[in-house]
Design a protein around this motif. Structure first.
Motif, PDB file in Angstrom:
ATOM      1  N   PRO A  77       0.414  -8.926   3.330  1.00 24.05           N
ATOM      2  CA  PRO A  77       1.494  -8.397   2.491  1.00 24.05           C
ATOM      3  C   PRO A  77       1.988  -9.375   1.426  1.00 24.05           C
ATOM      4  CG  PRO A  77       1.843  -7.755   4.758  1.00 24.05           C
ATOM      5  CD  PRO A  77       0.664  -8.675   4.758  1.00 24.05           C
ATOM      6  N   PHE A  78       2.066 -10.666   1.774  1.00 27.35           N
ATOM      7  CA  PHE A  78       2.572 -11.662   0.828  1.00 27.35           C
ATOM      8  C   PHE A  78       1.683 -11.757  -0.412  1.00 27.35           C
ATOM      9  CE2 PHE A  78       2.675 -15.989  -0.871  1.00 27.35           C
ATOM     10  CZ  PHE A  78       4.035 -16.140  -1.120  1.00 27.35           C
ATOM     11  N   ASP A  79       0.377 -11.486  -0.239  1.00 19.91           N
ATOM     12  CA  ASP A  79      -0.583 -11.648  -1.326  1.00 19.91           C
ATOM     13  C   ASP A  79      -0.781 -10.383  -2.162  1.00 19.91           C
ATOM     14  OD1 ASP A  79      -1.147 -14.339  -0.668  1.00 19.91           O
ATOM     15  OD2 ASP A  79      -2.481 -13.675   0.943  1.00 19.91           O
ATOM     16  N   ILE A  80      -0.175  -9.288  -1.759  1.00 20.12           N
ATOM     17  CA  ILE A  80      -0.319  -8.040  -2.506  1.00 20.12           C
ATOM     18  C   ILE A  80       0.624  -8.064  -3.710  1.00 20.12           C
ATOM     19  CG2 ILE A  80      -0.079  -5.526  -2.400  1.00 20.12           C
ATOM     20  CD1 ILE A  80      -0.614  -5.733   0.619  1.00 20.12           C
ATOM     21  N   ASP A  81       0.114  -7.655  -4.848  1.00 16.98           N
ATOM     22  CA  ASP A  81       0.932  -7.553  -6.056  1.00 16.98           C
ATOM     23  C   ASP A  81       2.152  -6.678  -5.760  1.00 16.98           C
ATOM     24  OD1 ASP A  81       2.026  -6.865  -8.551  1.00 16.98           O
ATOM     25  OD2 ASP A  81       0.090  -6.898  -9.542  1.00 16.98           O
ATOM     26  N   ALA A  82       3.330  -7.117  -6.179  1.00 19.23           N
ATOM     27  CA  ALA A  82       4.564  -6.382  -5.894  1.00 19.23           C
ATOM     28  C   ALA A  82       4.513  -4.960  -6.439  1.00 19.23           C
ATOM     29  CB  ALA A  82       5.760  -7.130  -6.473  1.00 19.23           C
ATOM     30  N   ALA A  83       3.793  -4.739  -7.526  1.00 21.87           N
ATOM     31  CA  ALA A  83       3.693  -3.405  -8.120  1.00 21.87           C
ATOM     32  C   ALA A  83       2.799  -2.477  -7.302  1.00 21.87           C
ATOM     33  CB  ALA A  83       3.158  -3.513  -9.541  1.00 21.87           C
ATOM     34  N   LYS A  84       2.121  -3.025  -6.274  1.00 19.73           N
ATOM     35  CA  LYS A  84       1.221  -2.224  -5.452  1.00 19.73           C
ATOM     36  C   LYS A  84       1.587  -2.273  -3.974  1.00 19.73           C
ATOM     37  CE  LYS A  84      -2.456  -3.292  -8.748  1.00 19.73           C
ATOM     38  NZ  LYS A  84      -3.665  -4.097  -8.995  1.00 19.73           N
ATOM     39  N   ARG A  85       2.631  -3.017  -3.651  1.00 21.37           N
ATOM     40  CA  ARG A  85       3.027  -3.213  -2.251  1.00 21.37           C
ATOM     41  C   ARG A  85       3.798  -1.992  -1.755  1.00 21.37           C
ATOM     42  NH1 ARG A  85       6.268  -8.228  -2.302  1.00 21.37           N
ATOM     43  NH2 ARG A  85       4.304  -9.273  -2.836  1.00 21.37           N
ATOM     44  N   LYS A  86       3.382  -1.474  -0.625  1.00 22.72           N
ATOM     45  CA  LYS A  86       3.972  -0.240  -0.104  1.00 22.72           C
ATOM     46  C   LYS A  86       4.344  -0.386   1.366  1.00 22.72           C
ATOM     47  CE  LYS A  86       2.847   4.670   0.632  1.00 22.72           C
ATOM     48  NZ  LYS A  86       1.968   5.762   0.174  1.00 22.72           N
ATOM     49  N   ALA A  87       5.493   0.158   1.734  1.00 19.14           N
ATOM     50  CA  ALA A  87       5.894   0.236   3.141  1.00 19.14           C
ATOM     51  C   ALA A  87       5.253   1.481   3.734  1.00 19.14           C
ATOM     52  CB  ALA A  87       7.414   0.293   3.259  1.00 19.14           C
ATOM     53  N   ALA A  88       4.206   1.276   4.527  1.00 16.79           N
ATOM     54  CA  ALA A  88       3.408   2.385   5.042  1.00 16.79           C
ATOM     55  C   ALA A  88       3.687   2.630   6.518  1.00 16.79           C
ATOM     56  CB  ALA A  88       1.926   2.104   4.830  1.00 16.79           C
ATOM     57  N   LEU A  89       3.351   3.839   6.956  1.00 15.77           N
ATOM     58  CA  LEU A  89       3.369   4.220   8.363  1.00 15.77           C
ATOM     59  C   LEU A  89       1.942   4.631   8.701  1.00 15.77           C
ATOM     60  CD1 LEU A  89       6.533   6.540   8.247  1.00 15.77           C
ATOM     61  CD2 LEU A  89       6.472   4.066   8.625  1.00 15.77           C
ATOM     62  N   LEU A  90       1.317   3.942   9.653  1.00 18.32           N
ATOM     63  CA  LEU A  90      -0.098   4.173   9.924  1.00 18.32           C
ATOM     64  C   LEU A  90      -0.347   4.487  11.396  1.00 18.32           C
ATOM     65  CD1 LEU A  90      -1.745   1.258   7.879  1.00 18.32           C
ATOM     66  CD2 LEU A  90      -1.244   3.590   7.118  1.00 18.32           C
ATOM     67  N   ILE A  91      -1.411   5.238  11.624  1.00 18.10           N
ATOM     68  CA  ILE A  91      -1.880   5.552  12.970  1.00 18.10           C
ATOM     69  C   ILE A  91      -3.105   4.696  13.256  1.00 18.10           C
ATOM     70  CG2 ILE A  91      -2.755   7.348  14.507  1.00 18.10           C
ATOM     71  CD1 ILE A  91      -1.342   9.404  12.691  1.00 18.10           C
ATOM     72  N   ASN A  92      -3.031   3.900  14.298  1.00 10.01           N
ATOM     73  CA  ASN A  92      -4.140   3.000  14.679  1.00 10.01           C
ATOM     74  C   ASN A  92      -4.598   2.148  13.504  1.00 10.01           C
ATOM     75  OD1 ASN A  92      -3.869   4.292  17.107  1.00 10.01           O
ATOM     76  ND2 ASN A  92      -5.904   5.218  17.128  1.00 10.01           N
ATOM     77  N   ASN A  93      -3.651   1.758  12.664  1.00  8.45           N
ATOM     78  CA  ASN A  93      -3.924   0.860  11.543  1.00  8.45           C
ATOM     79  C   ASN A  93      -5.038   1.381  10.641  1.00  8.45           C
ATOM     80  OD1 ASN A  93      -3.760  -1.369   9.857  1.00  8.45           O
ATOM     81  ND2 ASN A  93      -5.080  -2.646  11.142  1.00  8.45           N
ATOM     82  N   SER A  94      -5.034   2.691  10.373  1.00 13.55           N
ATOM     83  CA  SER A  94      -6.057   3.248   9.488  1.00 13.55           C
ATOM     84  C   SER A  94      -5.440   4.270   8.544  1.00 13.55           C
ATOM     85  CB  SER A  94      -7.190   3.897  10.295  1.00 13.55           C
ATOM     86  OG  SER A  94      -6.735   5.035  10.991  1.00 13.55           O
ATOM     87  N   TYR A  95      -6.039   4.358   7.342  1.00 18.11           N
ATOM     88  CA  TYR A  95      -5.606   5.350   6.362  1.00 18.11           C
ATOM     89  C   TYR A  95      -6.821   5.879   5.622  1.00 18.11           C
ATOM     90  CZ  TYR A  95      -3.477   7.720   2.458  1.00 18.11           C
ATOM     91  OH  TYR A  95      -3.118   8.690   1.544  1.00 18.11           O
ATOM     92  N   PRO A  96      -7.015   7.216   5.617  1.00 15.65           N
ATOM     93  CA  PRO A  96      -6.297   8.165   6.464  1.00 15.65           C
ATOM     94  C   PRO A  96      -6.418   7.790   7.940  1.00 15.65           C
ATOM     95  CG  PRO A  96      -7.645   9.321   4.829  1.00 15.65           C
ATOM     96  CD  PRO A  96      -8.049   7.875   4.791  1.00 15.65           C
ATOM     97  N   GLY A  97      -5.634   8.453   8.748  1.00 17.07           N
ATOM     98  CA  GLY A  97      -5.635   8.152  10.167  1.00 17.07           C
ATOM     99  C   GLY A  97      -6.955   8.513  10.829  1.00 17.07           C
ATOM    100  N   PRO A  98      -7.117   8.188  12.116  1.00 14.32           N
ATOM    101  CA  PRO A  98      -8.386   8.455  12.817  1.00 14.32           C
ATOM    102  C   PRO A  98      -8.732   9.942  12.800  1.00 14.32           C
ATOM    103  CG  PRO A  98      -6.626   7.960  14.379  1.00 14.32           C
ATOM    104  CD  PRO A  98      -6.084   7.644  13.017  1.00 14.32           C
ATOM    105  N   THR A  99     -10.006  10.240  12.628  1.00 13.38           N
ATOM    106  CA  THR A  99     -10.453  11.636  12.637  1.00 13.38           C
ATOM    107  C   THR A  99     -10.394  12.195  14.054  1.00 13.38           C
ATOM    108  OG1 THR A  99     -11.917  11.311  10.739  1.00 13.38           O
ATOM    109  CG2 THR A  99     -12.396  13.173  12.177  1.00 13.38           C
TER     110      THR A  99
END
Length: 655
Positions: A77-99
């Motif tokens: 997160p620290f290295d992501i450009d602020a203009a692209k940094r997003k507070a996300a909610l993820l399932i099993n750390n994947s996007y889209p979530g697991p099939t």
């Protein structure tokens, strides 16, 4: 048997401890049995069991969990450009979530463990009819209470209907746009199209927003339109690309000589639809919204938010990288100039590549002088793709509805058992800078001007008999064939979804090919007094008596004497989603044979918290009991349970 020697004392203590452990294990076994008896659910009966861990993450919103070699590696997160940094909610750390993949007839169980820090959840299984399992539909306020944050858990279980579907959060507006969504593939026991393809691919399309909690609200914009713009970015299978080293083009990889079933899923939140094209390759449409259709060759098709379309594509061209294009055609005019309360967009086109083995696209899209981009070049055969054949299928147009036929045709009777007329509109008062969120420009879809109000206790848990005052729902007890005449009394398009069943599209307004087509942008702002003599003598306001700008909030409703001649009762297309064009109407029918409470709502994100929802309470006398482990809330008793303490009412907005 393994106690130490000698001396009876230590050995005796050891035996006592062992007996205590045995008694504890026996007690735990009895407790487990009692829990199974109480909930009526034993995970041992599941044919497929999944565990989903929901957590907060900080990601790059242009490729949340994708990690490729080099500059496209996933960043901290620290290295992501602020203009692209997003507070996300993820399932099993994947996007889209697991099939979620299973076979027709299997009992599928999904344990949702909510480890989010502050947000409760509910997960809806979009396209699954939940026949016999209405309490598993996953709609907060309608079929269940919330799964609480910081460790709350609930196991959904159901026997799914086959097809391409998807799941998403159905609790608080914008949760799905923060990442809680993914694909569902339920394989049919007998696939009528199986001989047409060798392999499958999922192609999930979504609009992407850095701050959906802000951008997908409607206040201050044109009522019904989002705050930040019509579209920000879009992704293919969780990846946006521009051809750079950091953001390479999304790829759908294929091998020459094979045919592929591409399961397209519209996971958009605000974007109404994408027009889909693949350079140099014919597409054969074989399923729509999970329902099989007669194979139909198409050169392009549109995919609305929530819709699914399965096409067969054969990799039968010269190897190379072939352009795949998703065009948000309703926003292309905003590439060049803004409109009132509608800012310019950077692009209305988003690209990926159908990529043959051994090839990699390397070009970029060049900026046009007036706005938008020129498409990137392909490679190999993709630099000179052949012309494609087939019809252009666009369900925003009346003329398209008769071009695709359901494989299992279900003719409709001449007359439905019951008909409801639903108006879709915007109710005053209009927005002011000091207005609290979702209290102005309220949207509705009901038999009267009644925006959605969440029941204090889930509607299914009370059959609508307690805590449902002011809630827009209709009880259907004895009728089987239900007809809905839906009038859009606004200049805003909508994409409507019915839970619990499919419906037949028996009639559709022609205005999108006439005076209110994309080419007639003035239709969006036309006052009702001007429209009546020019286009629609029976034009009706969405909220009569309100002043400007509500004189532009009207529609040209269905008139049976005028419009009945275009209905199709012999072979209507089966869907669970329908686009409702600006100021237009549609007529659909469904079978009220699946007892439960089923939501009917617009699937455009910003229309949900502002109220464009209603529910059907189908055959309440035949609804199955609510399993004891299903979360509930409010002070009303669950009709199938004995008296018990209630959880307090949750305050979040339902989606």
């Amino acid at each position: 048997s393994h106690c130490p020697e000698p001396a009876w004392g230590p050995r005796g203590l050891c035996l006592a401890a062992a007996m205590g452990v045995m008694r504890l294990l026996a007690a735990l076994a009895l407790l487990a049995e009692s829990l199974v008896e109480t909930s009526g659910f034993d995970s041992g009966s599941c044919d497929k069991l999944f565990t989903w861990d929901l957590r907060d993450w900080v990601v790059d919103y242009l490729r949340p969990t994708l990690s490729l070699p080099g500059k496209a590696a996933r960043k901290a997160p620290f290295d992501i450009d602020a203009a692209k940094r997003k507070a996300a909610l993820l399932i099993n750390n994947s996007y889209p979530g697991p099939t979620l993949e299973a076979t027709e007839g299997e009992l599928v169980c999904v344990q949702v463990v909510n480890n989010l820090l502050s947000e409760a959840v509910a997960i809806h299984w979009h396209g699954l009819h939940m026949r016999g399992y209405p309490s598993m539909d996953g709609v907060y306020g309608v079929t269940q209470g919330p799964i609480p944050a910081q460790g709350g858990s609930f196991t959904y279980r159901f026997v799914p209907n086959p097809g391409t579907h998807w799941y998403h959060a159905h609790f608080q507006a914008m949760q799905s746009d923060r990442g809680l969504k993914g694909a569902i593939v339920i394989h049919a026991k007998k696939d009528p199209h199986r001989k047409l393809y060798d392999e499958e691919r999922i192609v999930a399309l979504s609009d992407e927003w850095q701050n959906p909690e802000v951008c997908l609200k409607a206040e201050g914009a044109q009522p019904g339109n989002p705050v930040c713009g019509e579209i920000e970015k879009a992704s293919w299978n969780g990846q946006w690309g521009d051809g750079s080293a950091e953001y390479p083009w999304p790829l759908v990889n294929v091998k020459q000589g094979k045919c592929y079933r591409l399961r397209f899923i519209g996971m958009m939140g605000q974007t109404q639809n994408f027009q889909i094209e693949i350079a140099g390759h014919n597409m054969t449409l074989i399923a729509v919204d999970g329902a099989d259709v007669e194979p139909q060759m198409v050169s392009k098709f549109n995919l609305h938010a929530g819709e699914r379309a399965d096409v067969v594509v054969c990799a039968d061209q010269e190897p190379g990288s072939y352009l795949m294009t998703a065009t948000y055609d309703l926003a292309c005019f905003l590439e060049v100039a803004p409109a009132p309360h509608m800012p310019r967009v950077d692009s209305c086109k988003y690209w990926a590549f159908l990529n043959y083995e051994g090839h990699t696209p390397t070009g970029t899209a060049s900026k046009k002088i007036l706005g938008g981009y020129n498409p990137p070049p392909g490679t190999g055969g993709g630099t000179r793709p052949a012309e494609v054949a087939g019809l252009a299928w666009d369900t925003n147009l009346q003329s398209s509805w008769g071009l695709v036929k359901s494989l299992d045709v279900k003719p409709e009777p001449e007359k439905a058992d019951i008909t409801y007329t639903l108006d879709v509109g915007v109710a005053g008062p209009s927005f002011e800078p000091v207005s609290p969120y979702a209290t102005t420009d309220r949207m509705y879809m009901f038999t009267s001007i009644k925006p959605w109000k969440k029941p204090s206790t889930p509607l299914l848990h009370t059959k609508g008999e307690c805590g449902a005052e002011g809630v827009p729902f209709l009880t259907v007890e004895n009728a089987t064939v239900v007809e809905l005449i839906i009038n859009n009394l606004s200049p805003t398009a909508h994409v409507l979804h019915l839970h619990g069943s499919r419906f037949s599209v028996v009639n559709y307004a022609p205005y999108s090919e006439q005076w209110c087509s994309n080419a007639h942008f003035e239709c969006f702002f036309l006052p009702i007094e001007v429209a009546r003599p020019l286009h629609c003598p029976n034009a009706r306001a969405g909220d009569p008596g309100t002043k400007f700008p509500y004189d532009a909030y009207w529609g040209c409703p269905y008139d049976a004497a005028r419009d009945n001649r275009s209905q199709n009762l012999r072979s209507p297309l089966m869907k669970d989603m329908i686009s409702l064009w600006r100021r237009s109407w549609a007529v659909i029918r469904f079978r009220a044979d699946n007892p439960g409470t089923w939501l009917f709502h617009c699937h455009m994100e910003q229309h949900i918290p502002t109220g464009q929802m209603m529910a059907f309470n189908i055959r309440p006398k035949e609804q199955p009991p609510i399993p004891a482990d299903v979360p509930t809330e409010g002070q009303c008793p669950v009709w199938s349970r004995s008296a018990e303490p209630r959880a307090p009412k949750h305050s979040d907005v339902l989606i």
